[in-house]
Design a protein around this motif. Structure first.
Motif, PDB file in Angstrom:
ATOM      1  N   ALA A  31       0.838  -1.195   0.000  1.00 21.65           N
ATOM      2  CA  ALA A  31       0.000   0.000   0.000  1.00 21.65           C
ATOM      3  C   ALA A  31       0.876   1.250   0.000  1.00 21.65           C
ATOM      4  N   ILE A  32       0.365   2.299  -0.654  1.00 22.67           N
ATOM      5  CA  ILE A  32       0.983   3.625  -0.571  1.00 22.67           C
ATOM      6  C   ILE A  32      -0.031   4.553   0.084  1.00 22.67           C
ATOM      7  N   THR A  52      -1.635  -2.762  -4.252  1.00 25.36           N
ATOM      8  CA  THR A  52      -3.049  -3.075  -4.470  1.00 25.36           C
ATOM      9  C   THR A  52      -3.976  -2.001  -3.918  1.00 25.36           C
ATOM     10  N   ILE A  53      -3.442  -1.138  -3.073  1.00 26.08           N
ATOM     11  CA  ILE A  53      -4.306  -0.123  -2.462  1.00 26.08           C
ATOM     12  C   ILE A  53      -3.542   1.184  -2.279  1.00 26.08           C
ATOM     13  N   VAL A  54      -4.229   2.273  -2.581  1.00 21.96           N
ATOM     14  CA  VAL A  54      -3.704   3.611  -2.317  1.00 21.96           C
ATOM     15  C   VAL A  54      -4.665   4.294  -1.355  1.00 21.96           C
ATOM     16  N   VAL A  55      -4.121   4.884  -0.306  1.00 23.41           N
ATOM     17  CA  VAL A  55      -4.929   5.609   0.670  1.00 23.41           C
ATOM     18  C   VAL A  55      -4.547   7.080   0.634  1.00 23.41           C
ATOM     19  N   ILE A  63      -3.698   7.929  -7.228  1.00 15.48           N
ATOM     20  CA  ILE A  63      -4.395   6.642  -7.213  1.00 15.48           C
ATOM     21  C   ILE A  63      -3.958   5.771  -8.386  1.00 15.48           C
ATOM     22  N   GLY A  64      -3.313   6.391  -9.383  1.00 11.89           N
ATOM     23  CA  GLY A  64      -2.768   5.615 -10.489  1.00 11.89           C
ATOM     24  C   GLY A  64      -1.562   4.783 -10.108  1.00 11.89           C
ATOM     25  N   ARG A  65      -1.113   4.897  -8.854  1.00  9.94           N
ATOM     26  CA  ARG A  65      -0.031   4.015  -8.387  1.00  9.94           C
ATOM     27  C   ARG A  65      -0.541   2.594  -8.191  1.00  9.94           C
ATOM     28  N   THR A  66      -1.876   2.415  -8.118  1.00 11.29           N
ATOM     29  CA  THR A  66      -2.463   1.083  -8.069  1.00 11.29           C
ATOM     30  C   THR A  66      -3.229   0.855  -9.363  1.00 11.29           C
TER      31      THR A  66
END
Length: 470
Positions: free
Chosen positions: A327-328, A394-397, A418-421
Motif C-alpha cells: 500500500a501507498i 493493491t491499495i492507495v490511501v 491513485i494511479g499508483r495502483t
C-alpha cells in the motif's frame, strides 16, 4: 571527475566516469534548494528540476504508455513519419551500435515520431512534450550526436539543462550512445574551468546557462555563432524560471538564425508554450496526449472521519480485515507522514517513509526496499505522486486529499496518486479519508471531474470492508 590532461573527456572514456558520476548524483540533496516549507503546515513544494532528476533516476526503463501523440505540423513541408526501428533512421553505424549498447530494442513513441524530423535535411526546429520515462533524453541526444561533424574540432552542439545534476545525467546518456564514435563531449557546469585564452575543441557542450554564458561571452573559449544545434532540456523549467529564462534568452540571441532548435520537456503550461513558440521559428510541435483518465479498474471509496485519530483507526480496521499486497499512503505534510509512520510501526506494520527532506540516495534506498517487498506500506507526500511503478501495490490511501495552494481539489495529482495502483491491467483500490466538510467538498469535486463514482465505505463494518477486498 577524472579527465584527460586537456580537461576534456571522449565518449570512449564514459565507463571510467560512471562511478564518479553516480557518486555526484547520489550526493545530491533535493532539500538543499528544492523543497520549501510553509510557515503554517509544512507542505512539501518540490523544485521542478530536482523532481525531474528524481524521475530520471527512479526509472528502471521506458514506461509503456497507451497515449497517442498529437502532432502539429506547423511546417507544411515536414517529412514527419514514424520510424519503427532504429535502422530506419539511417544512423551512423557507430551511433547505432551505441544505441543498442543502451539496450534499446526499438524506438519509443516519442523517439519514433520525433527522430525522423530531427534528423531530416534541411534541419527542422521542434518543441516536444512527453511525460517522464518515455525516452525524451535519448531522442534529443541521438539527434545531437547525429549532427556532429567530427572533422571540425570546435563546439557545434549546445545543450542546456537547468541544474548541474541534470546536465550530468544528459551527458551520461550522450557518452554511452557515443562510446564507439570519436565525438568529444564537454561539461559546462560548476567545478569545470577553462584556461583563459584557450579554445575548446570538443564537439558538444552540455551545461547550465550561467556557465555557458561565462564561457561564450566572458572567456570566449568557443564561438557561439558556430553552434548548429541548440537544445533546451526541461524547457518548461528553463523558460518559467526567471533567472534561467533571462540567461537562455541571452544565449538564444547569440546563436545563428540557421541553428536547429530542440525544446524538450515533460510539461508545458500555456504561457510557457507561447514563449517557446515565440523564440522557436516554425517549429514542429509534438505533444504526447495525456493518458486516458480511465479509472475503470480502480474502485474508489471515501470514509467519513471526525479527526486524524479516526483516520488512523479506519486504516487499522481496513488492514485488520482484508489482505493487502502493498500500500501507498499519501499525506499532505511531512509532519503527518512522520506521525502516521510512528503509529503504524508501533502497531506492528512494516512501514517506510519517503518525503522531501531525504537525499536522492536515501529516497532510492527506500524505493528499492519497497520494490523488493521489505516494507509493505510506503507513506509519502506528493514527492511520489507520479513516477513509481510497483506491481504489488493493491491499495492507495489518501490520508489527506490532494489540494492546490488555494485549498481547491487538485484533480491531476489525485489521478497520479491513485494511479499508483491498478497498474499492469490489474484491479486496484483507492480509499479517501475525509475528516471535514471542506475535504468532503474536495472529494465531490474530484468525483464530478472524472465522472467516476466514489463509494461511501463504513470502516467500522467489517463485512462491508471484506467486500472491497474480494
Amino acid at each position: 571527475m577524472s579527465q584527460n590532461p586537456e580537461n576534456t573527456w571522449s565518449a570512449a572514456e564514459a565507463k571510467e566516469n560512471q562511478q564518479e558520476i553516480a557518486k555526484l548524483v547520489d550526493n545530491l540533496s533535493l532539500q538543499k534548494d528544492g523543497e520549501a516549507k510553509s510557515e503554517d503546515d509544512g507542505v512539501d513544494v518540490s523544485n521542478p528540476a530536482d523532481a525531474s532528476l528524481l524521475q530520471k533516476i527512479i526509472r528502471k526503463g521506458l514506461i509503456d504508455t497507451r497515449s497517442e501523440l498529437d502532432i502539429i505540423r506547423q511546417d507544411p513541408n515536414s517529412p514527419l513519419y514514424s520510424a519503427k526501428t532504429f535502422e530506419e533512421l539511417k544512423l551512423k553505424p557507430e551511433l547505432l551500435k551505441g544505441v543498442y549498447a543502451m539496450n534499446f530494442n526499438k524506438p519509443s513513441k516519442i523517439q519514433e515520431t520525433a527522430l525522423p524530423t530531427l534528423l531530416a535535411d534541411p534541419p527542422q526546429n521542434m518543441i516536444a512534450q512527453s511525460q517522464s520515462g518515455t525516452g525524451k533524453t535519448a531522442a534529443f541526444v541521438i539527434a545531437m550526436l547525429s549532427r556532429v561533424d567530427t572533422s571540425k574540432n570546435y563546439p557545434q552542439i549546445l545543450c542546456l539543462s537547468p541544474t548541474y545534476e541534470l546536465a550530468i545525467q544528459t551527458g551520461e546518456v550522450a557518452a554511452k550512445i557515443a562510446q564507439f564514435s570519436p565525438i568529444k563531449l564537454r561539461y559546462a557546469v560548476r567545478g569545470e574551468e577553462v584556461a583563459r585564452g584557450s579554445k575548446l575543441d570538443d564537439h558538444i557542450i552540455i551545461g547550465t546557462p550561467g556557465k555557458v554564458l561565462d564561457w561564450s561571452s566572458k572567456f570566449r573559449v568557443f564561438d557561439i555563432k558556430k553552434i548548429s544545434v541548440f537544445v533546451l532540456d526541461e524547457a518548461d523549467v528553463m523558460i518559467a524560471t526567471q533567472g534561467h529564462q533571462d540567461q537562455c534568452t541571452r544565449i538564444h540571441k547569440q546563436i545563428p538564425t540557421t541553428c536547429q532548435m530542440m525544446l524538450f520537456s515533460a510539461t508545458y503550461d500555456r504561457q510557457v508554450m507561447e514563449f517557446a513558440q515565440h523564440i522557436v521559428k516554425n517549429p514542429i510541435v509534438i505533444k504526447l496526449l495525456r493518458e486516458q483518465e480511465s479509472l475503470d479498474n480502480i474502485t474508489q471509496y471515501y470514509v467519513r472521519c471526525r479527526d486524524q485519530d479516526e483516520k488512523y483507526q479506519a486504516i487499522q480496521n481496513i488492514y485488520g480485515v482484508i489482505t493487502i499486497g502493498q500500500a501507498i499512503i499519501f499525506c499532505h505534510t511531512r509532519k503527518t507522514a512522520s506521525w502516521l509512520a510512528v503509529k503504524m510501526t508501533k502497531d506492528g506494520h512494516s512501514v517506510a517513509v519517503l518525503s522531501g527532506e531525504l537525499t536522492v540516495e536515501q529516497r532510492l534506498a527506500v524505493l528499492d526496499r519497497f520494490r523488493a517487498g521489505l516494507e509493505k506500506v510506503l507513506i509519502t507526500t506528493n514527492v511520489l505522486s507520479r513516477g513509481i511503478d510497483v506491481e504489488q501495490v493493491t491499495i492507495v490511501v489518501n490520508f489527506d486529499l490532494p489540494v492546490d495552494q488555494e485549498g481547491d481539489a487538485d484533480c491531476e495529482t489525485y489521478l497520479h496518486r491513485i494511479g499508483r495502483t491498478g497498474r499492469f491491467g490489474k484491479n486496484g483500490i483507492a480509499i479517501n479519508l475525509v475528516d471535514s466538510e471542506k475535504s468532503m467538498n474536495v472529494c465531490r469535486t474530484i468525483e464530478k471531474h472524472f465522472g467516476k463514482k466514489i463509494h461511501l465505505l463504513d470502516a467500522d463494518d467489517s463485512d462491508e470492508i471484506e467486500k472491497i477486498g474480494s
